[in-house]
Design a protein around this motif. Sequence first.
Motif, PDB file in Angstrom:
ATOM      1  N   LEU A 113       0.747  -0.984  -0.028  1.00  0.00           N
ATOM      2  CA  LEU A 113       0.025  -0.064  -0.188  1.00  0.00           C
ATOM      3  C   LEU A 113       1.044   1.344  -0.262  1.00  0.00           C
ATOM      4  CD1 LEU A 113      -2.779   0.990  -0.314  1.00  0.00           C
ATOM      5  CD2 LEU A 113      -2.435   1.177   2.827  1.00  0.00           C
ATOM      6  N   GLU A 114       0.689   2.280  -1.281  1.00  0.00           N
ATOM      7  CA  GLU A 114       1.173   3.331  -0.762  1.00  0.00           C
ATOM      8  C   GLU A 114       1.047   4.507  -0.505  1.00  0.00           C
ATOM      9  OE1 GLU A 114       4.132   4.991  -4.323  1.00  0.00           O
ATOM     10  OE2 GLU A 114       1.817   5.420  -4.998  1.00  0.00           O
ATOM     11  N   SER A 115      -0.558   4.489  -0.830  1.00  0.00           N
ATOM     12  CA  SER A 115      -1.138   6.031  -0.729  1.00  0.00           C
ATOM     13  C   SER A 115      -3.271   5.131  -0.071  1.00  0.00           C
ATOM     14  CB  SER A 115      -1.461   6.830  -1.484  1.00  0.00           C
ATOM     15  OG  SER A 115      -1.780   6.547  -2.394  1.00  0.00           O
ATOM     16  N   ALA A 116      -3.656   6.154   0.360  1.00  0.00           N
ATOM     17  CA  ALA A 116      -5.476   5.709   0.285  1.00  0.00           C
ATOM     18  C   ALA A 116      -6.366   7.789   0.672  1.00  0.00           C
ATOM     19  CB  ALA A 116      -5.465   5.365   1.611  1.00  0.00           C
ATOM     20  N   ARG A 117      -6.448   7.110   0.084  1.00  0.00           N
ATOM     21  CA  ARG A 117      -7.543   8.417  -0.803  1.00  0.00           C
ATOM     22  C   ARG A 117      -9.085   9.042  -0.778  1.00  0.00           C
ATOM     23  NH1 ARG A 117      -4.896   8.500  -5.407  1.00  0.00           N
ATOM     24  NH2 ARG A 117      -5.904   8.922  -7.132  1.00  0.00           N
ATOM     25  N   ILE A 118      -9.581   9.491  -0.736  1.00  0.00           N
ATOM     26  CA  ILE A 118     -10.913  10.036  -0.942  1.00  0.00           C
ATOM     27  C   ILE A 118     -11.101  11.025  -2.336  1.00  0.00           C
ATOM     28  CG2 ILE A 118     -13.788  10.518  -0.261  1.00  0.00           C
ATOM     29  CD1 ILE A 118     -11.895   8.094   1.068  1.00  0.00           C
ATOM     30  N   GLN A 119     -11.643   9.924  -3.231  1.00  0.00           N
ATOM     31  CA  GLN A 119     -11.007  10.889  -4.593  1.00  0.00           C
ATOM     32  C   GLN A 119     -13.481  10.605  -5.217  1.00  0.00           C
ATOM     33  OE1 GLN A 119      -9.147   9.916  -7.185  1.00  0.00           O
ATOM     34  NE2 GLN A 119     -10.161  10.414  -8.913  1.00  0.00           N
ATOM     35  N   ARG A 120     -13.501  12.128  -5.542  1.00  0.00           N
ATOM     36  CA  ARG A 120     -14.653  11.830  -6.450  1.00  0.00           C
ATOM     37  C   ARG A 120     -14.437  11.313  -7.569  1.00  0.00           C
ATOM     38  NH1 ARG A 120     -18.854  14.151  -3.016  1.00  0.00           N
ATOM     39  NH2 ARG A 120     -20.541  14.054  -4.284  1.00  0.00           N
ATOM     40  N   ILE A 121     -16.086  10.821  -7.755  1.00  0.00           N
ATOM     41  CA  ILE A 121     -15.477   9.564  -9.251  1.00  0.00           C
ATOM     42  C   ILE A 121     -17.084   9.234  -9.449  1.00  0.00           C
ATOM     43  CG2 ILE A 121     -15.274   7.263 -10.136  1.00  0.00           C
ATOM     44  CD1 ILE A 121     -12.854   6.491  -8.504  1.00  0.00           C
ATOM     45  N   GLU A 122     -17.034  10.739 -10.884  1.00  0.00           N
ATOM     46  CA  GLU A 122     -18.973  10.294 -11.556  1.00  0.00           C
ATOM     47  C   GLU A 122     -19.452  11.379 -10.296  1.00  0.00           C
ATOM     48  OE1 GLU A 122     -20.299   7.570 -13.628  1.00  0.00           O
ATOM     49  OE2 GLU A 122     -18.366   7.394 -14.794  1.00  0.00           O
ATOM     50  N   ASN A 123     -18.913  12.106  -9.454  1.00  0.00           N
ATOM     51  CA  ASN A 123     -19.714  12.707  -8.437  1.00  0.00           C
ATOM     52  C   ASN A 123     -20.074  11.814  -6.792  1.00  0.00           C
ATOM     53  OD1 ASN A 123     -20.089  15.657  -7.602  1.00  0.00           O
ATOM     54  ND2 ASN A 123     -22.427  14.730  -7.677  1.00  0.00           N
ATOM     55  N   VAL A 124     -19.730  10.616  -7.112  1.00  0.00           N
ATOM     56  CA  VAL A 124     -19.746   9.852  -5.821  1.00  0.00           C
ATOM     57  C   VAL A 124     -18.215   9.569  -4.888  1.00  0.00           C
ATOM     58  CG1 VAL A 124     -20.011   7.517  -5.108  1.00  0.00           C
ATOM     59  CG2 VAL A 124     -21.421   8.432  -7.662  1.00  0.00           C
ATOM     60  N   PRO A 125     -18.504   9.735  -3.176  1.00  0.00           N
ATOM     61  CA  PRO A 125     -17.220   9.563  -3.612  1.00  0.00           C
ATOM     62  C   PRO A 125     -16.814   8.563  -3.775  1.00  0.00           C
ATOM     63  CG  PRO A 125     -18.647   9.977  -1.769  1.00  0.00           C
ATOM     64  CD  PRO A 125     -19.608  10.838  -2.923  1.00  0.00           C
ATOM     65  N   ALA A 126     -15.508   7.967  -3.607  1.00  0.00           N
ATOM     66  CA  ALA A 126     -14.226   6.982  -3.646  1.00  0.00           C
ATOM     67  C   ALA A 126     -13.688   6.811  -2.713  1.00  0.00           C
ATOM     68  CB  ALA A 126     -14.030   6.797  -5.146  1.00  0.00           C
ATOM     69  N   LEU A 127     -13.276   5.600  -2.361  1.00  0.00           N
ATOM     70  CA  LEU A 127     -12.263   4.946  -1.139  1.00  0.00           C
ATOM     71  C   LEU A 127     -10.869   4.461  -2.745  1.00  0.00           C
ATOM     72  CD1 LEU A 127     -10.453   5.071   1.151  1.00  0.00           C
ATOM     73  CD2 LEU A 127     -11.074   2.721   1.741  1.00  0.00           C
ATOM     74  N   VAL A 128      -9.560   4.669  -2.870  1.00  0.00           N
ATOM     75  CA  VAL A 128      -9.222   4.513  -3.763  1.00  0.00           C
ATOM     76  C   VAL A 128      -7.579   4.476  -3.161  1.00  0.00           C
ATOM     77  CG1 VAL A 128      -8.018   5.722  -5.693  1.00  0.00           C
ATOM     78  CG2 VAL A 128      -9.406   6.230  -5.352  1.00  0.00           C
ATOM     79  N   GLN A 129      -7.680   2.863  -3.359  1.00  0.00           N
ATOM     80  CA  GLN A 129      -5.992   2.573  -2.317  1.00  0.00           C
ATOM     81  C   GLN A 129      -5.082   2.344  -3.256  1.00  0.00           C
ATOM     82  OE1 GLN A 129      -6.424  -0.760   0.010  1.00  0.00           O
ATOM     83  NE2 GLN A 129      -9.021   0.027   0.120  1.00  0.00           N
ATOM     84  N   VAL A 130      -4.039   2.914  -3.037  1.00  0.00           N
ATOM     85  CA  VAL A 130      -2.880   2.988  -4.154  1.00  0.00           C
ATOM     86  C   VAL A 130      -1.911   1.596  -3.772  1.00  0.00           C
ATOM     87  CG1 VAL A 130      -0.934   3.737  -5.977  1.00  0.00           C
ATOM     88  CG2 VAL A 130      -3.262   4.978  -5.879  1.00  0.00           C
ATOM     89  N   TYR A 131      -1.894   0.861  -4.508  1.00  0.00           N
ATOM     90  CA  TYR A 131      -0.481  -0.135  -4.242  1.00  0.00           C
ATOM     91  C   TYR A 131       0.190  -0.389  -4.951  1.00  0.00           C
ATOM     92  CZ  TYR A 131      -4.036  -2.565  -1.100  1.00  0.00           C
ATOM     93  OH  TYR A 131      -4.883  -2.498   0.138  1.00  0.00           O
ATOM     94  N   VAL A 132       1.707  -0.898  -4.747  1.00  0.00           N
ATOM     95  CA  VAL A 132       2.890  -0.404  -6.040  1.00  0.00           C
ATOM     96  C   VAL A 132       3.992  -1.869  -5.485  1.00  0.00           C
ATOM     97  CG1 VAL A 132       2.704   2.154  -6.015  1.00  0.00           C
ATOM     98  CG2 VAL A 132       3.927   0.580  -4.160  1.00  0.00           C
ATOM     99  N   LYS A 133       4.315  -2.544  -6.759  1.00  0.00           N
ATOM    100  CA  LYS A 133       5.993  -3.209  -6.572  1.00  0.00           C
ATOM    101  C   LYS A 133       6.581  -2.950  -7.983  1.00  0.00           C
ATOM    102  CE  LYS A 133       4.093  -7.392  -8.571  1.00  0.00           C
ATOM    103  NZ  LYS A 133       4.296  -8.807  -8.627  1.00  0.00           N
ATOM    104  N   LYS A 134       7.753  -3.520  -7.386  1.00  0.00           N
ATOM    105  CA  LYS A 134       8.557  -3.058  -8.499  1.00  0.00           C
ATOM    106  C   LYS A 134       8.890  -2.951  -9.953  1.00  0.00           C
ATOM    107  CE  LYS A 134      13.401  -4.770  -9.920  1.00  0.00           C
ATOM    108  NZ  LYS A 134      14.424  -5.669  -9.373  1.00  0.00           N
ATOM    109  N   ASP A 135       7.552  -4.016 -10.634  1.00  0.00           N
ATOM    110  CA  ASP A 135       7.219  -3.971 -11.894  1.00  0.00           C
ATOM    111  C   ASP A 135       5.947  -3.068 -12.412  1.00  0.00           C
ATOM    112  OD1 ASP A 135       5.522  -5.713 -10.913  1.00  0.00           O
ATOM    113  OD2 ASP A 135       5.997  -7.468 -12.109  1.00  0.00           O
ATOM    114  N   GLY A 136       4.736  -2.639 -11.045  1.00  0.00           N
ATOM    115  CA  GLY A 136       4.007  -2.388 -10.919  1.00  0.00           C
ATOM    116  C   GLY A 136       2.690  -1.394 -10.122  1.00  0.00           C
ATOM    117  N   ARG A 137       1.553  -0.915 -10.448  1.00  0.00           N
ATOM    118  CA  ARG A 137       0.931  -0.655  -9.529  1.00  0.00           C
ATOM    119  C   ARG A 137      -0.275  -0.811  -9.928  1.00  0.00           C
ATOM    120  NH1 ARG A 137       0.932   5.017  -8.541  1.00  0.00           N
ATOM    121  NH2 ARG A 137       2.731   4.180  -7.658  1.00  0.00           N
TER     122      ARG A 137
END
Length: 321
Positions: free
Chosen positions: A241-265
């Motif tokens: 887990l790199e980050s977690a945030r609330i972001q509005r997607i199509e005017n709906v609040p969404a919980l967005v988690q971003v995961y990373v490893k060596k070859d991608g995200r």
Amino acid sequence: MILRLSRAIWIFALGVPLLSGPAQAQPSSAQALLDLVGRASQKLRYSGVRKVQMKFGPDRVTHTEYILRDGKKTRIWFPDEGSFRGQIIVETEKERRHYFPEKNQVEVMPPRREENAARFGRFGRDGSQKPLLKLEDGEVIVGIDTKRVAFFNKAGQAFMRLWIDPKTGLVLKRIFYDKQGTIQASAEFTKVDLTPQFRKSDFELNIRGAKIYTPRDRLAELVSRGDYANVSLSPKDPFQLESARIQRIENVPALVQVYVKKDGRVSLIQLKAHIDPNRLKNFGRGERLGTYTWQRGGSSFVLVGDMSESRLRDLAQRLGG
């Protein structure tokens, strides 16, 4: 107000060292030059000063960064003025620490360099993108003659340019453009020392009395505050887990988690509404990405990543999807 470094600015740190041994033949194509940057990025040693400019709406913000780089270890710090005043970032092979003096807090996250370097090395590898790379002559930067690599989209519009020392692969300048062709962000070295002397403490960040704060701490806060389902990859998963945030997607609040490893995200999006996953295919930094969707307990979950549907399905199974 505390400002955070965007991903675009963090990857400006990518560069390469002088190569030891016999003189190296200079790359004869844009792809060969990018390959040189990718190969050497793990061995870089330098100290430098960089001027960075970012566009936020109608405003442009400029700041100065001081940088030390020793292979996979990096230290970036900012003067006691400007938007990022007093902040310090130290990254090693194991983690990235970011100190925010106004909160007296050190945020601990997975390292970004390997993932950025791997992604950078993939530029132009896809057959559809190879014709969109162009090698051009660049100007002299900090006394070094450069070659410029331009990246064009399918419409023939430049979205990024890099100024690179063709003898070493050192990226000296970088510009990102928005869809209108306006400069969105830029970074250029004003000083570079390719024979620096380092101390062990240069790549350590331990602030007495500072609170340690992790992405898991942030995720727990958001889940509790927003009444989201407690769904996440295990801390032992290869994707961290790199980050977690609330972001509005199509005017709906969404919980967005971003995961990373060596070859991608990959991004895990959770929202209490149905959403067409095709509308999220450009969710990550202008690239067309794959998606995998499932529903559970009245919520929709979408995995978005630069990987095949089968890999996304495997990740979904680890999340209960």
